[in-house]
Design an enzyme around this catalytic site. Structure first.
Site, short mmCIF file in Angstrom:
data_model
loop_
_atom_site.label_atom_id
_atom_site.label_comp_id
_atom_site.label_asym_id
_atom_site.label_seq_id
_atom_site.Cartn_x
_atom_site.Cartn_y
_atom_site.Cartn_z
N LYS A 130 0.82 -1.28 -0.11
CA LYS A 130 -0.03 -0.03 -0.05
C LYS A 130 0.88 1.20 -0.12
CE LYS A 130 -4.08 2.06 2.32
NZ LYS A 130 -4.99 2.18 3.49
N SER A 181 -9.98 2.23 2.33
CA SER A 181 -8.94 2.89 1.49
C SER A 181 -7.81 2.06 0.94
CB SER A 181 -8.24 4.00 2.37
OG SER A 181 -7.56 3.22 3.28
N SER A 229 -10.40 0.04 6.63
CA SER A 229 -9.64 -0.09 5.45
C SER A 229 -9.05 -1.28 4.78
CB SER A 229 -8.77 1.03 5.09
OG SER A 229 -9.55 2.47 4.86
N1 GLN Z 1 -13.66 4.66 5.91
C1 GLN Z 1 -12.84 5.11 6.83
C2 GLN Z 1 -12.48 6.62 6.86
O1 GLN Z 1 -12.94 7.06 5.80
C3 GLN Z 1 -11.80 4.21 7.30
C4 GLN Z 1 -10.68 4.41 6.52
C5 GLN Z 1 -9.40 3.68 6.95
O2 GLN Z 1 -9.56 2.74 7.61
N2 GLN Z 1 -8.29 4.22 6.68
O3 GLN Z 1 -12.06 7.22 7.50
#
Ligand code: GLN
Length: 484
Positions: free
Chosen positions: A77, A152, A176
């Site tokens: 990532k 994400s 995410s």
């Molecule tokens: N969807 C959540 C957010 O937008 C979690 C994102 C994540 O876990 N990085 O913050």
């Protein structure tokens, strides 16, 4: 090229010299070349360094001294710093950022002899649930390219699902790893907070962020976590606690374990068809000797409100470092210092990141701190207490990962509807617990996931259950027709 094989299988082939790491790496690079233009799961592909790493791994393998993961290609990532290779975090702000050092996770994977194929696409600064906030464009779901892969870590989920890489890394601040894993039909593990070092992992919300593996199987997640986990003196929240042998316990008997079924998660807000896929998965677990028991997590209701105060608060502080002076993007010809800050940040950040910085700054400001931030911290404790109470009578908790299967690109236009898709994942981060997402079926030909939430540092148990479940079922072996 055996691109459908798991890490465990590829490792056996590499160790017995049935295939070389160079052949394998070339094979995956070719697949990326051919298929990724349609999927956009990579921001950077690192052909040259990958082939060099593969050659080194082959030398280690030939000497008989190689670790179990030596020569295995992986997708990383783009939130993990990689010395000499750019790390964008999905943002224009870091479009030209080349870290001078490796993240601890990067370093450990390198030391194990793994081969980084490239850096995967992601929501900007990991803020999002669909990968649509990336500066590098959305990633497409390989099961249906008109849909999102989740976020994400959408690039990593897509890459593993379409077998452009046998395995990938992800990070999970509020879901995410688990949500994109579920939307793409793969396995993903969010470890206990503090289990995996955050050093060199670009910070979003430091009290929630945690890196983990995104894989085809629970068995592979055990292999990868083994390398990723462990104390790191460079991360003050990393926990100094022995790392168990995750692979050793995969076949332990599950007889007599108790699974908690939270009533709040299985009410009428959950799609009936997702519920029925999870019911069938629970029936499989029962065949393995696991009993079920209803539990209550009464504060689940406030997890979205709590998270969307705490996470923006921390992000507003973490992202203050992007000022045009120290990192990445700088606006053209600033008039003065204020103009430099203002234009750099308005040009360098996308809309969602700006929204979070504004919310975070607001809830931390004098006068609002007590009403919002402090209140959210108190609710966070109540959410954690719910789990502590539940774990007094159950060994793990079963939950959906996402209220729906993969939704359409551009379908969720307002931020709140996007935030609502995190309903089942956020509490786990707020409480700091580990959770394993597994594919458990399909709805409308799209993958459905389930999560197994464990008590602190019980990744071993989650992997054990996940592995046993995958020995009985084959959802994790299904791949999207057009890509794998
Ligand atoms: N969807 C959540 C957010 O937008 C979690 C994102 C994540 O876990 N990085 O913050």
């Amino acid at each position: 090229m055996p691109y459908r094989k798991t890490v465990a299988e590829l490792s056996a082939m590499l160790q017995s010299r049935k295939i070389s790491s160079v052949e394998l790496t070339k094979g995956f690079l070719d697949r990326i070349d051919e298929l990724d233009p349609q999927l956009n799961s990579f921001i950077s592909v690192c052909e040259e360094t990958a082939l060099k790493a593969a050659e080194m791994a082959d030398k280690q393998l030939a000497s008989g001294q190689a670790s179990r993961l030596a020569g295995i290609p992986y997708a990383h990532k783009d939130i993990f710093c990689t010395a000499g290779i750019r790390t964008t975090c999905g943002s224009r702000m870091l479009d030209n950022f080349v870290s001078p050092y490796d993240a601890t996770v990067t370093k450990r994977l390198n030391e194990a002899g793994m081969v980084m194929l490239g850096k995967t696409n992601m929501d900007e600064f990991a803020m999002g649930s669909s990968n649509e906030t990336s500066y590098y464009g959305p990633v497409r779901n390989p099961w249906d390219t008109r849909r999102v892969p989740g976020g994400s870590s959408g690039g990593s989920a897509c890459a593993v699902s379409s077998r452009l890489a046998p395995v990938a890394t992800g990070t999970d601040t509020g879901g995410s790893i688990r949500q994109p894993a579920s939307l793409c039909g793969i396995t993903g593990l969010k470890p206990t907070y503090g289990r995996v070092s955050r050093f060199g992992m670009i910070a979003f919300a430091s009290s929630l962020d945690q890196g983990g593996p995104m894989t085809q199987t629970a068995e592979d997640a055990a292999l990868l976590l083994q390398v990723m986990a462990g104390f790191d003196e460079n991360d003050s929240t990393s926990v100094d606690r022995e790392v168990p042998d995750y692979s050793a316990g995969l076949n332990d008997s599950l007889q007599g374990l108790v699974a908690g079924i939270p009533e709040e998660y299985f009410d009428d807000r959950l799609d009936e068809r997702i519920r029925s896929a999870i019911d069938s998965a629970v029936a499989e677990l029962e065949k393995l000797g696991i009993k079920t028991k209803p539990v209550n997590l009464p504060h689940s209701e406030v997890s979205i409100a709590t998270y969307y105060v705490v996470a923006p608060a921390e992000c507003s502080s973490n992202l203050s470092r992007y000022d045009g002076v120290r990192y990445g993007y700088r606006c053209e010809q600033p008039r003065d210092l204020l103009d430099l800050y203002q234009r750099t940040r308005s040009e360098g950040f996308g809309a969602e990141v700006k929204r979070r910085i504004m919310i975070g700054t607001y809830v931390l400001s004098a006068g609002y701190y007590d009403a919002y931030y402090l209140k959210a911290q108190k609710l966070r404790r109540l959410i954690q207490n719910d789990f502590i109470e539940a774990f007094k009578s159950v060994d793990f908790i079963v939950a959906p990962t996402s209220p729906t299967v993969a939704f359409g690109l551009d379908e969720k236009k307002d931020p709140v509807s996007m935030y609502l898709s995190d309903i089942y994942t956020l509490s786990v981060n707020l409480a700091g617990l580990p959770s394993l997402a597994l594919p458990v079926g399909f709805v409308d030909q799209l993958p459905v996931g389930m999560q197994l939430i464990g008590n602190y540092f019980r990744e071993d148990l989650l992997l054990n259950i996940g592995h046993q479940y995958q020995q009985q079922t084959d959802w994790h072996l299904k791949t999207p027709e057009n890509f794998a």
